[in-house]
Design an enzyme around this catalytic site. Structure first.
Site, short mmCIF file in Angstrom:
data_model
loop_
_atom_site.label_atom_id
_atom_site.label_comp_id
_atom_site.label_asym_id
_atom_site.label_seq_id
_atom_site.Cartn_x
_atom_site.Cartn_y
_atom_site.Cartn_z
N ASP A 1 0.86 -1.19 0.00
CA ASP A 1 0.00 0.00 0.00
C ASP A 1 0.89 1.23 0.00
OD1 ASP A 1 -1.87 2.03 0.50
OD2 ASP A 1 -3.04 0.79 1.89
N ASP B 1 -3.28 7.37 -3.67
CA ASP B 1 -3.15 6.27 -2.70
C ASP B 1 -3.61 5.00 -3.41
OD1 ASP B 1 -3.32 4.62 -0.44
OD2 ASP B 1 -4.86 5.81 0.57
N HIS C 1 -11.67 6.31 1.94
CA HIS C 1 -11.70 7.64 2.57
C HIS C 1 -11.58 8.74 1.53
CE1 HIS C 1 -7.23 7.45 2.05
NE2 HIS C 1 -7.46 6.16 2.26
N HIS D 1 -7.11 11.49 5.24
CA HIS D 1 -8.50 11.09 5.55
C HIS D 1 -9.27 12.36 5.84
CE1 HIS D 1 -8.01 6.57 6.34
NE2 HIS D 1 -6.83 7.00 5.94
N GLU E 1 -10.97 1.17 -1.10
CA GLU E 1 -10.09 0.06 -0.73
C GLU E 1 -10.80 -1.08 -0.01
OE1 GLU E 1 -7.01 1.15 2.15
OE2 GLU E 1 -7.84 3.17 2.22
N GLU F 1 -6.69 -1.23 -3.91
CA GLU F 1 -7.05 0.18 -3.71
C GLU F 1 -6.66 1.04 -4.91
OE1 GLU F 1 -4.93 2.15 -0.49
OE2 GLU F 1 -6.48 3.70 -0.33
MN MN Z 1 -3.60 2.99 0.85
MN MN Z 2 -6.21 4.52 1.60
#
Ligand code: MN
Ligand code: MN
Length: 308
Positions: free
Chosen positions: A81, A92, A167, A175, A200, A293
């Site tokens: 990640d 992200d 998020h 976030h 995600e 994600e």
């Molecule tokens: Mn992530």
């Molecule tokens: Mn994330």
């Protein structure tokens, strides 16, 4: 602004693909996180958070501490990640891979995993992500997106992790307020054009709940506080300047400081609630977890995925 997001997204995609090509049995986790973070910098961005490498039942928020000797083993189900930001605009993304091409089976607690089973979990996470993305447009209700993700994962005989969510993001904020559920919820909040979202889903054959482990390797600035130690005051200033509100690794601070003093200062920052410690998260029953994600921007007729 869209252009900057596209730049961050392209960097994350390239580095994610590079990581998938480079990851191998016997590789140190520390080598992998260093590779990913340095490749992000090489491309003109900065890590938006420490690269998370979470293995098997460890679900999220693991990054190597300095000197980490843990290695990737045959059969490990590894979640990579990573995030990059350009001037605070964040992309992200995460992908899951299985290490090696052994025949297994592999053991986690009282559960047994064949390679086929793990590939099925990875595929299900990837497809659940697509299901979510296909449901994203202005007016989509968050609860409905969660329901679609949950229904798909259940149809594959697996469970989403209920207490982990996607998020919304905004400049310098990972976030930024909205949580995008992976299960059905009574949440009628409607998405709007321009929303930037990390989607995600997490997939498991366990109980579908994660809990805190005691380890913390990732932290985030919360607020200024009166601090007794000079070292703690100095450290908090460095954190605010270098990372603003974005998560950082203690490993990043150790490059230039005395470890004993740093540990003392970190403890004071945590206990005074000047910084927030992210606990490593683990599936409660010890079952393995897969994750996928992407970052999307909501457009008038759907969304643009900036990390694919
Ligand atoms: Mn992530
Ligand atoms: Mn994330």
């Amino acid at each position: 602004m869209i252009d900057i997001y596209q730049k961050a997204g392209k960097i994350v995609k390239e580095v994610r693909e590079l990581a998938v090509n480079e990851v191998h049995e016997g590789m140190k986790v520390l080598t992998l996180v260093n590779l990913i973070e340095s490749e992000i910098k090489k491309r003109g961005a900065l890590p938006a958070f420490p690269c998370n490498i979470s293995i098997n039942e460890v679900t999220a928020h693991y990054t190597s501490p300095k000197g980490d000797s843990s290695i990737l083993k045959e059969g490990d189900l590894v979640k990579i990640d990573l995030g990059a930001h350009v001037e605070g605009f964040i992309a992200d993304s995460a992908i899951s891979v299985m290490i090696g091409s052994g025949e297994g089976p592999y053991q986690s607690g009282d559960k047994t995993y064949t390679p086929e089973k793990q590939l099925k979990m990875i595929e299900t996470a990837n497809s659940a992500l697509e299901v979510a993305i296909n449901n994203i447009r202005p007016g989509s209700q968050l609860g409905e997106i969660g329901a679609a993700v949950e229904e798909y994962i259940n149809s594959q005989g697996l469970l989403p992790v209920a207490n982990l969510t996607g998020h919304s993001m905004s400049r310098w904020i990972l976030h930024s307020g909205l949580s995008i559920p992976n299960v059905k919820e009574n949440n009628k909040h409607e998405l709007e054009e321009g929303d930037v979202l990390a989607i995600e889903p997490f997939v498991t054959d366990g109980v579908g709940i994660v809990g805190d482990m005691k380890d913390t390797f990732i932290f985030r600035f919360l607020r200024d506080r009166p601090l007794r130690l000079v070292e703690a005051r100095k450290l908090l200033n460095i954190i605010k300047t270098d990372y603003k509100n974005l998560p950082f690794a203690q490993r990043w601070l150790e490059e230039s400081s005395n470890i004993r003093k740093l540990n003392l200062a970190m403890r004071q920052l945590i206990s005074s609630r000047a910084i927030y410690p992210y606990h490593v998260l683990r599936e409660k029953s010890g079952a393995r977890v897969a994750q996928a994600e992407h970052t999307v921007i909501v457009e008038s007729d759907g969304c643009t995925v900036i990390t694919e």
